[in-house]
Design a protein around this motif. Structure first.
Motif, short mmCIF file in Angstrom:
data_model
loop_
_atom_site.label_atom_id
_atom_site.label_comp_id
_atom_site.label_asym_id
_atom_site.label_seq_id
_atom_site.Cartn_x
_atom_site.Cartn_y
_atom_site.Cartn_z
N ASP A 1 0.56 -1.13 0.37
CA ASP A 1 -0.06 0.07 -0.20
C ASP A 1 0.76 1.49 0.15
O ASP A 1 1.60 1.52 0.82
N ALA A 2 0.95 1.79 -1.23
CA ALA A 2 2.28 2.51 -1.00
C ALA A 2 1.22 4.60 -0.80
O ALA A 2 2.40 5.06 -0.60
N SER A 3 0.53 4.40 -0.27
CA SER A 3 -0.17 5.42 0.24
C SER A 3 0.02 5.13 1.74
O SER A 3 0.64 6.31 2.46
N GLN A 4 0.99 4.51 2.64
CA GLN A 4 0.61 4.52 3.84
C GLN A 4 2.52 4.70 3.80
O GLN A 4 3.39 4.55 3.33
N PRO A 5 2.99 5.32 5.00
CA PRO A 5 4.34 6.30 4.86
C PRO A 5 5.20 4.02 5.70
O PRO A 5 4.76 3.52 5.78
N VAL A 6 6.70 4.52 5.12
CA VAL A 6 7.38 3.52 6.05
C VAL A 6 7.70 3.34 7.14
O VAL A 6 8.17 5.04 7.62
N PHE A 7 7.04 3.19 8.21
CA PHE A 7 7.20 3.40 9.99
C PHE A 7 7.83 2.48 10.40
O PHE A 7 8.61 0.73 10.17
N THR A 8 8.90 2.70 11.47
CA THR A 8 10.39 2.30 12.13
C THR A 8 9.28 0.72 12.76
O THR A 8 10.76 0.23 12.98
N TRP A 9 8.64 0.82 13.67
CA TRP A 9 7.68 -0.04 13.71
C TRP A 9 7.85 -0.77 12.85
O TRP A 9 7.89 -2.36 13.49
N LEU A 10 7.19 -0.65 12.02
CA LEU A 10 6.79 -1.35 10.77
C LEU A 10 8.04 -2.70 10.06
O LEU A 10 8.75 -3.85 10.07
N THR A 11 9.30 -1.40 9.84
CA THR A 11 10.43 -2.15 9.96
C THR A 11 10.98 -2.80 10.44
O THR A 11 11.81 -3.80 10.02
N GLY A 12 10.50 -2.55 11.87
CA GLY A 12 11.27 -3.48 13.08
C GLY A 12 11.28 -4.69 13.23
O GLY A 12 11.68 -6.08 13.21
N ARG A 13 9.62 -4.71 13.06
CA ARG A 13 8.71 -5.84 13.32
C ARG A 13 9.65 -7.35 11.76
O ARG A 13 9.73 -8.49 12.23
N SER A 14 9.06 -6.62 10.67
CA SER A 14 9.35 -7.30 9.51
C SER A 14 11.08 -8.05 9.15
O SER A 14 11.74 -9.17 9.16
#
Length: 430
Positions: free
Chosen positions: A45-58
């Protein structure tokens, strides 16, 4: 009857489900800019920011995939670690941005929640031997400790401005809950018991608050750590700060308390802590303290009694009032995932067959209502009639809760997921 967790066929199913989740999320870190928000079909979903918490989870999830030996998982884990070391890191002031928007503009807010997931990502990445992960871990632990830790409270503050000049007066339990998970992982990755003892300090404080509230956890506090039970009454379904008690967090804390207890049972004393673990003043948790097991059971029991089928329909409601009355009846996928992990952990810790029966009931509910048998992964949100909706969470942002639900039942309470997977450990049940 033999519990599912003792059946090789069920353990094989869990392994297959975990691999299916990894396959669904294979595009979540397409490059070194960070982890992306996934839509219902697994596309970005390109409309969403790149979140640090989401990157950490990934990074955490795909590093676990690499430790499991799943081909194709190491590259996205490495890209996520690289993003945390570069694009998402604030090179001017230190620490990590909350997110970077689609136009490349960073949200410079410094959040303990996001920093906890950097610690978790770096810990798992270190165990998985990802490039740069040990350096990332040392940096993240230093920032979490030096900027957020409040030793007199024995808890972490929640948020700073980008330049570390103004600390937000809000204090919260959610970021501290994820900090406990991250600090336990850091002890596994570094061998330093200091972080596990700090996790115990936080856990002990939360146990006392929960016990005083009939095992409903107060989530929101002011700068002096005085509870703010009415916060967000006007917007009760907030993603991160909902009004009232959150049964899902009671379930998540239940599992974490058991992991703290198991970790400290084998940890060295904390020579830096003085009279209390981690340097704080607010804990009655000690290595091997059986009260943590009792507290885990009490939190679980309260969460199930308040949250499960509270309105007559199966599923866990999102929030309740302080007397247990449902407030937000939406069913979040992560709550059921945490119920699965908590039931498995309690069965492992106590041998009580009732938890094994609950474990099977939660998985049956997940399979019938939450698992998306068409597009993959789990529906992240259901309405009170158990139909997919998106009032709080749009799409299927990430794999973290569901993936851990597929791993935790087969693994010991300590060490944590990364070391247990790396070393091929299996749960030993009573």
């Amino acid at each position: 009857m033999i519990p599912w967790t003792d059946r090789p066929t069920h353990l094989h199913w869990l392994e297959a489900h975990a691999r299916g989740l990894l396959e669904f999320g294979r595009g979540t870190v397409p490059d070194e800019s960070g982890g992306r928000w996934l839509a219902d079909d697994g596309s970005v979903d390109a409309s969403q920011p790149v979140f640090t918490w989401l990157t950490g989870r990934s990074a955490h999830v795909f590093a676990l995939g690499a430790l499991l030996g799943v081909p194709g998982t190491r590259p996205p884990a490495q890209r996520a670690i690289t993003a945390l070391r570069t694009r998402l890191h604030d090179d001017d002031h230190g620490g990590w941005y909350a997110s970077v928007g689609p136009d490349g503009t960073p949200d410079t807010t410094k959040s303990a929640y996001a920093h906890a997931f950097v610690v978790l990502a770096a810990s798992t990445g270190t165990v998985a031997a990802l490039d740069g992960a040990p350096e990332l871990l040392a940096d993240a632990l230093a920032v979490l400790s030096e900027r957020f830790w409040e030793p007199d409270a024995g808890m972490h503050a929640d948020e700073w401005d980008g330049a570390w000049t103004r600390k937000d007066p809000y204090r919260g339990v959610n970021a501290n809950m994820h900090s406990v998970e991250a600090l336990l992982a850091a002890t596994d990755a570094t061998g330093d018991p200091r972080w596990a003892h700090r996790a115990a300090t936080i856990a002990g404080r939360v146990v006392r608050w929960a016990r005083d509230g009939d095992w409903r956890i107060p989530e929101h506090f002011d700068a002096a750590w005085a509870p703010q039970p009415e916060l967000n009454r006007d917007r009760p379904d907030d993603q991160f700060k909902p009004y009232g008690a959150t049964p899902g967090h009671g379930l998540e804390w239940s599992r974490l308390l058991l992991q703290v207890d198991a970790t400290l049972a084998g940890a060295a004393p904390d020579a830096t802590a003085g009279t209390t673990a981690g340097g704080g003043t607010g804990t009655d948790a000690a290595p091997g303290d059986p009260d943590l097991v009792a507290a885990a059971a009490a939190l679980y029991d309260r969460a199930v009694r308040d949250g499960w089928a509270a309105d007559g329909e199966p599923g866990f409601v999102y929030t309740t009032d302080w007397d247990g009355t449902p407030v937000v009846r939406t069913r979040m996928h992560w709550v059921t995932a945490e119920a699965i992990g908590a039931a498995a952990a309690l069965h492992q810790a106590t041998g009580d067959h009732g938890y094994a029966e609950d474990y099977e009931r939660w998985w049956d509910y997940a399979a019938e209502h939450l698992l998306d048998h068409v597009n993959g992964s789990w529906h992240h949100e259901l309405d009170p009639s158990n139909s997919p909706t998106a009032t709080v969470w749009a799409g299927k942002p990430d794999l973290y809760h569901a993936f851990q639900a597929a791993l935790l039942p087969a693994l010991p309470l300590s060490p944590g997921l990364a070391v247990a997977v790396r070393d091929g450990l299996r749960a030993v049940r009573r």
